[in-house]
Design a protein around this motif. Sequence first.
Motif, mmCIF file in Angstrom:
data_model
loop_
_atom_site.group_PDB
_atom_site.id
_atom_site.type_symbol
_atom_site.label_atom_id
_atom_site.label_comp_id
_atom_site.label_asym_id
_atom_site.label_seq_id
_atom_site.Cartn_x
_atom_site.Cartn_y
_atom_site.Cartn_z
ATOM 1 N N ILE A 85 5.418 59.375 35.981
ATOM 2 C CA ILE A 85 4.388 60.246 36.539
ATOM 3 C C ILE A 85 2.997 59.618 36.467
ATOM 4 C CG2 ILE A 85 4.115 61.485 34.361
ATOM 5 C CD1 ILE A 85 3.761 62.950 37.908
ATOM 6 N N ASP B 162 5.459 68.108 40.026
ATOM 7 C CA ASP B 162 4.117 68.019 39.442
ATOM 8 C C ASP B 162 3.055 68.459 40.451
ATOM 9 O OD1 ASP B 162 2.511 66.695 37.018
ATOM 10 O OD2 ASP B 162 1.489 66.170 38.883
ATOM 11 N N GLU C 161 -0.227 67.981 40.423
ATOM 12 C CA GLU C 161 -1.214 66.952 40.758
ATOM 13 C C GLU C 161 -0.660 65.950 41.763
ATOM 14 O OE1 GLU C 161 -4.347 66.010 37.451
ATOM 15 O OE2 GLU C 161 -2.350 65.884 36.563
#
Length: 326
Positions: A257, A313, A315
């Motif tokens: 990530i 996620d 973001e």
Amino acid sequence: MGHTRSGFVLWCSLGLFFGTGACYCVYKWVFRKGKWKESARGEKGVAGAAASRTRVTSGNEKSPADDLKKSASDNLEPYHLQKLIKLLETTEYCSVREQVLITLSNSAAFSVNQDLIRELGGLSVIGKSLSDPSMEVRVKALNALNNLSMNSKNQEHIQVYISEICSGVALSPLNSDLLLAGLRLLTNMSVTNDYHQMMSHTIPSLLHMLSAGNKTTQIQVLKVLVNLSANPAMTRDLLRVQVPSSLISLFDSCMNIDVLLRALTFVANLNDNLKSQSCSADISQYSAESLYYLFFGESGFSQRLAALLLHPDVEVKGQVARIMTS
């Protein structure tokens, strides 16, 4: 045994410079209860999903929390710093140079010492250590300059070493401590646009490291690239570089990530720049193997972006949306 011998050498060296009375407190500072440990690194900024172009810093080499909480009397005085700088400049012992650099690096966790070291001429002495025959000394010199570069006035002095630092980064073994130390310093020096052009010649090497390096190297490289891409004036220099097609594999839902988010931020910054200027007006300036064609040509990148809209996620999805909707 090696540490004991090196400690004795350092004790003797400090004694010559400080006298037997004053050197004891400096010796304690350097060795911290006999432990030869560098301070832990903390990242002060990360690539987020803000709509504006994002920049990051590498943070600085901080002493352990309990050391930072010690009273001011435990801090080195200007006289001690001056003597340590002189010792670094004159000692013939590699182990002493290494430990003095660690001490100066840790002392730079205090903003007042960042100014003092500069005013005492320490930046140029530490800078000379960048060409030391010992790789460990060079790593410690880069770490010290990294901490000192958190000060904008210090950056004005450190900039003279950017070309040497970039060359060192390009020649460092992949994934090595030397490489990572150089990348951390370049991250701090690239937070503003002031020194970006000095780093332009190392962009091909950075993109090679991004493709071939491990996760830690990829993250450090991306921190520099994110900062460079936040400067519209660097867009052509970045997009012209020839890159392997395997670089597109970074944009996968299975990617780490921290790597994925920074890689997307890098592309989003470049995309914003393209939309706001004429960098893409003449695509003949970009070869088929360029970064431009990988991200903005017919390489299948848009399909990968679409798949990342399903990433869990928030973001990541925010950066993907930023690229696709701008």
